[in-house]
Write a protein that holds these residues in place. Structure first.
Motif, mmCIF file in Angstrom:
data_model
loop_
_atom_site.group_PDB
_atom_site.id
_atom_site.type_symbol
_atom_site.label_atom_id
_atom_site.label_comp_id
_atom_site.label_asym_id
_atom_site.label_seq_id
_atom_site.Cartn_x
_atom_site.Cartn_y
_atom_site.Cartn_z
ATOM 1 N N VAL A 25 0.830 -1.209 0.000
ATOM 2 C CA VAL A 25 0.000 0.000 0.000
ATOM 3 C C VAL A 25 0.865 1.260 0.000
ATOM 4 O O VAL A 25 0.678 2.160 -0.809
ATOM 5 C CB VAL A 25 -0.945 0.017 1.219
ATOM 6 C CG1 VAL A 25 -1.779 1.285 1.225
ATOM 7 C CG2 VAL A 25 -1.846 -1.195 1.205
ATOM 8 N N GLY A 26 1.815 1.314 0.942
ATOM 9 C CA GLY A 26 2.572 2.542 1.112
ATOM 10 C C GLY A 26 3.577 2.780 0.007
ATOM 11 O O GLY A 26 3.630 3.856 -0.575
ATOM 12 N N TYR A 27 4.389 1.762 -0.283
ATOM 13 C CA TYR A 27 5.466 1.987 -1.247
ATOM 14 C C TYR A 27 4.991 1.916 -2.679
ATOM 15 O O TYR A 27 5.443 2.663 -3.535
ATOM 16 C CB TYR A 27 6.601 0.982 -1.000
ATOM 17 C CG TYR A 27 7.398 1.326 0.231
ATOM 18 C CD1 TYR A 27 8.365 2.325 0.196
ATOM 19 C CD2 TYR A 27 7.147 0.697 1.436
ATOM 20 C CE1 TYR A 27 9.072 2.668 1.334
ATOM 21 C CE2 TYR A 27 7.848 1.037 2.577
ATOM 22 C CZ TYR A 27 8.813 2.020 2.519
ATOM 23 O OH TYR A 27 9.504 2.375 3.640
ATOM 24 N N THR A 28 4.066 0.976 -2.968
ATOM 25 C CA THR A 28 3.671 0.788 -4.358
ATOM 26 C C THR A 28 2.361 1.480 -4.683
ATOM 27 O O THR A 28 2.010 1.637 -5.851
ATOM 28 C CB THR A 28 3.568 -0.726 -4.667
ATOM 29 O OG1 THR A 28 4.609 -1.390 -3.970
ATOM 30 C CG2 THR A 28 3.712 -0.985 -6.141
ATOM 31 N N GLY A 29 1.608 1.904 -3.639
ATOM 32 C CA GLY A 29 0.374 2.623 -3.899
ATOM 33 C C GLY A 29 -0.784 1.742 -4.331
ATOM 34 O O GLY A 29 -1.734 2.215 -4.943
ATOM 35 N N LEU A 30 -0.705 0.421 -4.021
ATOM 36 C CA LEU A 30 -1.816 -0.474 -4.346
ATOM 37 C C LEU A 30 -2.634 -0.679 -3.084
ATOM 38 O O LEU A 30 -2.187 -1.341 -2.155
ATOM 39 C CB LEU A 30 -1.294 -1.833 -4.824
ATOM 40 C CG LEU A 30 -0.329 -1.810 -6.002
ATOM 41 C CD1 LEU A 30 0.296 -3.170 -6.184
ATOM 42 C CD2 LEU A 30 -1.061 -1.382 -7.250
ATOM 43 N N LEU A 31 -3.831 -0.075 -3.027
ATOM 44 C CA LEU A 31 -4.592 -0.122 -1.786
ATOM 45 C C LEU A 31 -5.334 -1.444 -1.666
ATOM 46 O O LEU A 31 -6.480 -1.558 -2.032
ATOM 47 C CB LEU A 31 -5.560 1.050 -1.705
ATOM 48 C CG LEU A 31 -6.009 1.274 -0.276
ATOM 49 C CD1 LEU A 31 -5.086 2.228 0.417
ATOM 50 C CD2 LEU A 31 -7.397 1.787 -0.219
ATOM 51 N N SER A 32 -4.620 -2.446 -1.130
ATOM 52 C CA SER A 32 -5.219 -3.778 -1.027
ATOM 53 C C SER A 32 -5.865 -3.972 0.338
ATOM 54 O O SER A 32 -5.256 -3.687 1.359
ATOM 55 C CB SER A 32 -4.144 -4.839 -1.234
ATOM 56 O OG SER A 32 -4.560 -6.056 -0.682
ATOM 57 N N VAL A 33 -7.102 -4.442 0.362
ATOM 58 C CA VAL A 33 -7.710 -4.844 1.628
ATOM 59 C C VAL A 33 -7.926 -6.355 1.606
ATOM 60 O O VAL A 33 -8.914 -6.863 2.105
ATOM 61 C CB VAL A 33 -9.042 -4.133 1.928
ATOM 62 C CG1 VAL A 33 -8.808 -2.816 2.590
ATOM 63 C CG2 VAL A 33 -9.868 -3.961 0.696
ATOM 64 N N ALA A 34 -6.985 -7.099 0.992
ATOM 65 C CA ALA A 34 -7.094 -8.555 0.954
ATOM 66 C C ALA A 34 -6.024 -9.201 1.808
ATOM 67 O O ALA A 34 -5.820 -10.399 1.739
ATOM 68 C CB ALA A 34 -6.986 -9.039 -0.487
ATOM 69 N N HIS A 35 -5.329 -8.402 2.634
ATOM 70 C CA HIS A 35 -4.159 -8.940 3.309
ATOM 71 C C HIS A 35 -4.518 -10.032 4.319
ATOM 72 O O HIS A 35 -3.743 -10.963 4.521
ATOM 73 C CB HIS A 35 -3.404 -7.804 4.009
ATOM 74 C CG HIS A 35 -1.924 -7.958 3.949
ATOM 75 N ND1 HIS A 35 -1.258 -8.174 2.769
ATOM 76 C CD2 HIS A 35 -0.988 -7.959 4.915
ATOM 77 C CE1 HIS A 35 0.034 -8.284 3.023
ATOM 78 N NE2 HIS A 35 0.229 -8.164 4.313
ATOM 79 N N ALA A 36 -5.686 -9.921 4.939
ATOM 80 C CA ALA A 36 -6.090 -10.929 5.926
ATOM 81 C C ALA A 36 -6.219 -12.302 5.271
ATOM 82 O O ALA A 36 -6.073 -13.326 5.943
ATOM 83 C CB ALA A 36 -7.398 -10.527 6.580
ATOM 84 N N ALA A 37 -6.466 -12.343 3.970
ATOM 85 C CA ALA A 37 -6.590 -13.624 3.280
ATOM 86 C C ALA A 37 -5.272 -14.391 3.343
ATOM 87 O O ALA A 37 -5.251 -15.589 3.634
ATOM 88 C CB ALA A 37 -7.000 -13.392 1.831
ATOM 89 N N PHE A 38 -4.157 -13.702 3.131
ATOM 90 C CA PHE A 38 -2.850 -14.384 3.124
ATOM 91 C C PHE A 38 -2.410 -14.724 4.544
ATOM 92 O O PHE A 38 -1.808 -15.768 4.788
ATOM 93 C CB PHE A 38 -1.825 -13.516 2.411
ATOM 94 C CG PHE A 38 -2.307 -13.102 1.059
ATOM 95 C CD1 PHE A 38 -2.561 -14.053 0.093
ATOM 96 C CD2 PHE A 38 -2.547 -11.776 0.764
ATOM 97 C CE1 PHE A 38 -3.051 -13.692 -1.133
ATOM 98 C CE2 PHE A 38 -3.035 -11.405 -0.456
ATOM 99 C CZ PHE A 38 -3.290 -12.361 -1.415
ATOM 100 N N TYR A 39 -2.733 -13.826 5.460
ATOM 101 C CA TYR A 39 -2.531 -14.079 6.884
ATOM 102 C C TYR A 39 -3.252 -15.380 7.238
ATOM 103 O O TYR A 39 -2.690 -16.275 7.884
ATOM 104 C CB TYR A 39 -3.118 -12.885 7.621
ATOM 105 C CG TYR A 39 -3.096 -12.889 9.121
ATOM 106 C CD1 TYR A 39 -1.963 -13.243 9.832
ATOM 107 C CD2 TYR A 39 -4.231 -12.480 9.829
ATOM 108 C CE1 TYR A 39 -1.967 -13.187 11.215
ATOM 109 C CE2 TYR A 39 -4.228 -12.421 11.207
ATOM 110 C CZ TYR A 39 -3.097 -12.782 11.894
ATOM 111 O OH TYR A 39 -3.105 -12.719 13.254
#
Lengths: 292, 288
Positions: A25-39
């Motif tokens: 999100v911060g460095y590449t600017g891709l606002l992903s809200v799918a992170h909990a899936a990989f967690y």
């Protein structure tokens, strides 16, 4: 003391999540809200292998990372077609799809019942076996992982690869004009972030010794987003600071003496309020180098 | 065969609820161009306002529902005034607005859970026994019939209102270009405020009706909202008839889909459809 160790372990896990999401999100600017899936993938692979087959923790961790990488590659390919709002929406949808898999693939994940009895990691050197059963030894392991992730994140962001990522965030088209295949860069960082999140998931499953799908809902992705937005986008130290603040601050509510169900809602309230207020007054967060 | 009829009826009912959420969402999106994720929270506010008026103020079903719809509208208006308008004045990007809206959704759902508890409340207990009608071997309750009728009525009235009045023309002008609309003398901030009120009131109606059909719980906002957004995108972003079409398609697909797949996969089906449309037809069936 046990309590401080517990909070440190949780902060460490959240910090890993924050640092990895910050790369995306911060460095590449891709606002992903799918992170909990990989967690969740990291946690479930570890849980199933440990509780069901008695596999060594570190082998399970590696397999969890591998599966998270494979799924992230697929999801990243789908997401690479979108920008801005639509990216958020699509990643949100993918998080919910993965969550429904955790929830409904009963034969594998035991659905809403969750998986109990996940063992703590064990180190085997020669004939000598050493279990990380005490919370303190687990804290050492968590901090070790967090430091490794921190160093990896720092290495990535200071490399030429990292500079390309930041350039993608600032002006993707200009970069394409220079001949960079930005899709590959975005895909690569998405997979790297997902693999780090899987590490956090494996640690979480083994620490709590029980997991169920509710830990990997969209809500958690939103929580991770508040961590990095509070700490500051595009700042690895900021992600760690955000993690510690958002883990420790709600714990103070416990001492005020609120009943536990109210306290749980109060936590959500704090995360949400943090997002709203930050967006209004300080969109770059506490130590951010980039504002949305 | 009976199963097919029943699933179709269920699909239409679900579609009508999604349509109510999607209509408000599309109306607001039409003028502001950002994904107002707080829209789902407004629907929950409607449902709980109705619960409050029925349980604690002892009002009748109709006045309670009417008041609840107004409350939902006012909350939507207030969110616009306190959060979205200041952000938009500062030329905040869509992502900033989206995250702020996500925060609002979380805050409102948490507040409601703190005041009313997080358990499930069926509102039908206040309405007494319901009549059940039979159509071609399927069953439908009075509330469900009212849901379908109100979705269609709201759609009809809203379309007519936007087409025939000066207000509707202003809304369309803002949707085309807000700055130009401002230059030609349209009070854009006021109009957008009214749009927030109307759109949120419609979502509130959706929340109230869901409450009478099944029940309300604080977390239903997110799922309702997501179905509404999917409907709006599948139908064609920003177009009202598209939103309604998308809503009914989504409701039918979800319910007919579980004919062969187990019911727990409803959400996955809905998001599968969303991803499919985003990739192959991002502007929806009826683009504006």
């Amino acid at each position: 003391m046990e309590y401080v160790i517990h909070l440190s372990i949780v902060s460490g896990i959240v910090a890993i999540l924050g640092m990895s999401l910050n790369l995306i999100v911060g460095y590449t600017g891709l606002l992903s809200v799918a992170h909990a899936a990989f967690y969740g993938i990291g946690a479930y692979v570890t849980a199933i292998l440990l509780a069901g087959f008695g596999v060594n923790f570190f082998l399970a961790l590696l397999l969890g990372m591998a599966l998270a990488a494979a799924v992230a590659l697929l999801i990243g390919l789908v997401l690479s077609r979108f920008d801005d709002d639509y990216y958020v929406l699509a990643s949100l949808g993918l998080n919910i799809i993965i969550y429904s898999v955790f929830l409904n693939w009963n034969t594998l994940t035991r659905g809403p019942l969750g998986i109990p009895g996940i063992s703590r990691p064990e180190l085997g050197i020669g004939g000598y076996r050493f279990g990380l059963t005490s919370n303190f030894s687990f804290l050492v392991l968590t901090l070790l992982c967090a430091v490794l992730v921190y160093l990896a994140a720092r290495f990535i962001t200071r490399s030429s690869f990292g500079r390309v990522l930041m350039a993608i965030r600032e002006d993707e088209q200009a970069l394409q004009v220079f001949g960079y295949r930005t899709v590959y860069y975005k895909l690569a960082i998405f997979v790297i972030g997902a693999v780090m999140a899987a590490v956090a998931g494996a640690l979480f499953a083994s620490y709590i010794t029980f997991i169920d799908p509710t830990s990997f809902m969209l809500r958690e992705s939103i929580f991770m987003l508040s961590v990095i937005i509070l700490g500051g986008l595009a700042n690895t130290n900021g992600a760690v600071a955000g993690a510690v603040i958002l883990v420790v601050l709600p714990e103070l509510l416990r001492f005020v003496g609120l009943p536990s169900n109210i306290a749980a809602q109060m936590r959500l309230l704090l995360y949400g309020l943090a997002l709203v207020l930050l967006m209004i007054y300080r969109p770059q967060g506490l130590f951010g180098k980039y504002r949305l | 065969m009976d199963l097919f009829v029943q699933l179709t009826i269920n699909g239409v009912i679900a579609g009508a609820i999604y349509a109510l959420i999607a209509l408000g969402f599309a109306l607001i999106f039409g003028v502001t161009k950002f994904f107002n994720l707080a829209h789902g929270a407004v629907a929950v506010v409607g449902g709980y306002a109705a619960f409050f008026f029925l349980e604690h103020a002892g009002l009748g079903v109709l006045p309670a529902a009417a008041l609840a719809v107004c409350v939902a509208g006012m909350v939507g208006f207030a969110l616009h005034k306190t959060v979205f308008l200041p952000l938009r004045r500062r030329q905040a990007t869509n992502l900033v607005l989206l995250i702020a809206a996500l925060g609002l959704l979380t805050v409102i759902q948490a507040l409601i859970a703190m005041f009313f508890g997080s358990q499930f409340h069926p509102l039908s207990q206040f309405a007494g026994a319901q009549e059940v009608y039979r159509i071609a071997g399927g069953a439908i309750t009075l509330v469900q019939l009212i849901i379908i009728i109100s979705a269609l009525a709201v759609f009809g009235l809203l379309t007519l209102f936007l087409k025939k009045t000066k207000f509707g023309k202003a809304v369309k002008a803002i949707g085309d270009d807000e700055e130009v609309a401002q230059i030609v003398g349209i009070n854009t901030h006021a109009i957008i405020g009214y749009v927030f009120f109307i759109g949120s009131a419609i979502a509130g109606l959706g929340g109230v009706l869901v409450g009478f059909d099944t029940g309300i719980e604080p977390t239903m906002g997110l799922s309702l909202l997501l179905k509404g957004i999917i409907a709006a995108i599948v139908g064609g972003v920003g177009s009202l008839s598209g939103a309604v079409l998308g809503a009914f398609l989504l409701g039918l697909a979800e319910n007919l889909g579980i004919w062969h797949i187990s019911g727990e996969w409803k959400d996955a089906i809905a998001f599968g459809i969303l991803i499919f449309f985003l990739i192959w037809r991002p502007r929806g069936i009826l683009p504006r």
